[in-house]
Design an enzyme around this catalytic site. Structure first.
Site, mmCIF file in Angstrom:
data_model
loop_
_atom_site.group_PDB
_atom_site.id
_atom_site.type_symbol
_atom_site.label_atom_id
_atom_site.label_comp_id
_atom_site.label_asym_id
_atom_site.label_seq_id
_atom_site.Cartn_x
_atom_site.Cartn_y
_atom_site.Cartn_z
ATOM 1 N N THR A 1 -3.709 -46.764 60.335
ATOM 2 C CA THR A 1 -2.372 -46.463 59.828
ATOM 3 C C THR A 1 -1.770 -47.756 59.317
ATOM 4 O O THR A 1 -1.970 -48.808 59.917
ATOM 5 C CB THR A 1 -1.472 -45.875 60.932
ATOM 6 O OG1 THR A 1 -0.086 -46.054 60.575
ATOM 7 C CG2 THR A 1 -1.699 -46.545 62.273
ATOM 8 N N CYS B 1 0.602 -45.587 52.855
ATOM 9 C CA CYS B 1 0.550 -44.723 54.037
ATOM 10 C C CYS B 1 -0.782 -44.015 53.933
ATOM 11 O O CYS B 1 -1.153 -43.541 52.844
ATOM 12 C CB CYS B 1 1.707 -43.734 54.055
ATOM 13 S SG CYS B 1 1.601 -42.536 55.393
#
Length: 232
Positions: free
Chosen positions: A83, A197
């Site tokens: 992430t 992202c």
């Protein structure tokens, strides 16, 4: 081949992409039936997301540091945080383990430099866009100017990530909004756009725009494969 440890589940949608990319990368390099040696510790993202929005970053750091330590005990020789946002606490995680942490912004910065990109747009969660931990690593470490969407655009990008992408929903309206933001920033000088992202690449793909896209999941996995196979 070194064994990679992947801190996943943030969200699990993008962890699937990581697993595929790591295995396809190893197979492309070694051929035949080869696949990546990967250990995955997949956390419950609901817990992490709640702490993020409460600003409890030290608690997230403690939680993920423990998960990283478990991967190291299990035999991981290098660590990936699957992430972008949780690289905010990458220093705390790195300090909790004795194996290398392969940073997603380094993989991205290296590719931007290689492609001659000096000014780039950044889309991601509000935390990634608005806080300094990601931008400064690119600016200071790689000399790349980072352009951000405006406040309303940042709110829309963030909302789509948590309400749709992390829940496996990929809608045309959201895609159009993202592409419009990317293309506006491109007209204003950004040479490309970082999909900062790990879920965004599931929504926006190269066929949706002529603006060069930099998929951080793919770049991170590619760098990890290179590291895992180094020395062979």
């Amino acid at each position: 081949m070194k064994t990679l440890g992947l801190l996943g589940g943030m969200s699990w949608e993008s962890t699937v992409s990581y697993y595929q990319a790591l295995n396809r990368g190893v197979q492309a390099r070694l051929g035949g039936l080869h696949s990546a040696k990967v250990l995955i510790n997949s956390v419950d993202f609901a817990d992490i997301a709640e702490l993020q929005h409460q600003g409890e970053w030290e608690q997230t750091a403690e939680h993920l540091a423990q998960a990283a330590q478990a991967l190291e005990r299990a035999g991981a020789e290098g660590l990936l945080i699957g992430t972008n946002t949780m690289h905010k606490v990458a220093p705390q995680i790195a300090n909790a383990i004795s194996i290398p942490l392969l940073h997603i912004a380094d993989a991205t910065g290296a590719r931007l430099q290689a492609d001659g990109i000096t000014c780039v747009a950044l889309l991601g969660t509000r935390f990634t866009m608005e806080q300094a931990f990601y931008r400064e690593r690119l600016e200071q470490g790689y000399g790349i100017e980072v352009r951000l969407p405006d406040a309303a655009e940042r709110a829309r990008i963030h909302q789509v990530i948590f309400d749709q992408l992390c829940q496996g929903q990929f809608n045309d309206d959201a895609r159009r909004d993202y592409v419009a933001i990317i293309e506006r920033l491109h007209r204003e000088g950004a040479q490309g756009a970082i999909l900062g992202c790990t879920e965004i690449a599931l929504l926006v793909k190269p066929e949706h725009t002529d603006v060069p896209l930099f998929d951080t999941t793919a770049l991170h996995a590619e760098a990890a494969v290179e590291w895992a196979l180094s020395g062979q």
